[in-house]
Design an enzyme around this catalytic site. Sequence first.
Site, PDB file in Angstrom:
ATOM      1  N   GLU A   8      44.056  36.492  35.372  1.00  0.00           N
ATOM      2  CA  GLU A   8      43.559  37.262  36.516  1.00  0.00           C
ATOM      3  C   GLU A   8      42.581  36.456  37.385  1.00  0.00           C
ATOM      4  O   GLU A   8      42.604  36.538  38.612  1.00  0.00           O
ATOM      5  CB  GLU A   8      42.866  38.532  36.004  1.00  0.00           C
ATOM      6  N   LYS A  49      47.627  29.931  44.791  1.00  0.00           N
ATOM      7  CA  LYS A  49      47.403  31.362  44.552  1.00  0.00           C
ATOM      8  C   LYS A  49      48.598  32.187  45.048  1.00  0.00           C
ATOM      9  O   LYS A  49      49.014  33.146  44.396  1.00  0.00           O
ATOM     10  CB  LYS A  49      46.107  31.793  45.236  1.00  0.00           C
TER      11      LYS A  49
HETATM   12  N1  HSE Z   1      37.827  26.813  46.423  1.00  0.00           N
HETATM   13  C1  HSE Z   1      38.211  28.163  46.147  1.00  0.00           C
HETATM   14  C2  HSE Z   1      37.864  29.018  47.367  1.00  0.00           C
HETATM   15  C3  HSE Z   1      37.506  28.667  44.932  1.00  0.00           C
HETATM   16  O1  HSE Z   1      37.125  28.538  48.239  1.00  0.00           O
HETATM   17  O2  HSE Z   1      38.342  30.117  47.478  1.00  0.00           O
HETATM   18  C4  HSE Z   1      38.118  29.908  44.341  1.00  0.00           C
HETATM   19  O3  HSE Z   1      39.411  29.718  43.890  1.00  0.00           O
END
Ligand code: HSE
Length: 435
Positions: free
Chosen positions: A128, A204
Amino acid sequence: VVEPVKVGIAGLGTVGSGTVNVLQRNKQEIASRVGRPIEITHIGARRDNPACNIDGIKVSRDIFAVAEDPDVDILVELIGGTDTARELLLTAIKHGKHIVTANKALIAEHGNEIFTAAHDRGVDVAFEGSVAGGIPILKSLGEGLAANHIQWIAGIINGTGNYILTEMQEHGRDFDEVLKEAQALGYAEADPTFDVEGVDAAHKLTILASIAFGIPLQFSKVYMEGIARLTTEDVKNADSFGYRIKHLGIARDTGEGIELRVHPTLIPKEVLLASVNGVMNAVMIEGDAVGPTLYYGAGAGSDPTASAVVADIIEVGRALTAEHDERVPYLGFHADQMAETPVLDIEDVTTSFYIRMSVQDKAGVLADITRILTEFNISIEAMIQREAEENEPVSIVLMTHKVSERAMNQALAKIAELGTVEKDIMRIRVEQLDA
Ligand code: HSE
């Protein structure tokens, strides 16, 4: 005496220390939710972290000692990166440990292999914290929305990029200056090009799309564009047209296949996503039964990401008393029932476009441009021409109606050959996000 669930944590950085803190702070409530206490039995970390108290917990400098420790039921991987993390997970799985990880790059790039190994060994993998930090977006998609055919997802899933865009928008600040500040705030990836070039968001989106559409993880098929080429001029032009520029991850089931794309996008000012500012994340999901839904929260940071990691520890802890096959499958769909829906090439995607070009200030140039656009059946919805100093190029900004990426590529290639238009033409896709 109730046996505790024994947790080993590999990595004691921002998320690792947050996980220790949340497990200690909410110990009683968590035990009541699991039905058993959660005990951290072993931590693997190169160095201690003053942000958390690990008195009384066994610590190893070699993280593999945690993966092999018989006194660990769940290995929580929070070291980041892909090579060592992959080895670590496969080792832990071999030793029969359940896995909790917040590592988006690892799941997006090696998830298929890891799930197969975990399935063969009969252990769980929960991740998650890998998408949108503290927002429980994977559980929402895989469980809360499990009744729906998911139509599309559009998300602001990189906090660093959103922070940079917000500062450009609200304060007219330049890109480079704001990036340095985002790094100092501790949100940026170890390699900030992952944030700026869209790689982090693509990791993601890969995970979101698999859980939404039941397709295998296919990171290499995500079309990726970052925010590095955007200028404050584009932000102002978008504003004149009634839009904001957001860096979105978009996954859509068109019926022909799945669009998977990460790029700057003009969205109408009045949609809720347009107001998501700073380092905050938000994901909009359209399901056939539920309609549009929106999830908002901190997408990074110590305690917010730990919120998701600890929820996974709780989920696995609860499941330890249930039969393995009765648990929620890793990607929400059963491994032998994944869909073969193709991921579409970006040239097959149809959107409206914002186009900005620098042209010579002389008669006939605009006519040449519109002639070429007409040739490819590209219709203009709005246009701005900015005044220029004498002998300086003029900036022409257009918004088009919907057109295929293929036609737009061909038209822009032809326009770039006119000789009167500078070759570096800016194009930003436009989404109305209205289903
Ligand atoms: N580098 C990522 C961001 C961190 O700025 O969202 C979280 O995954």
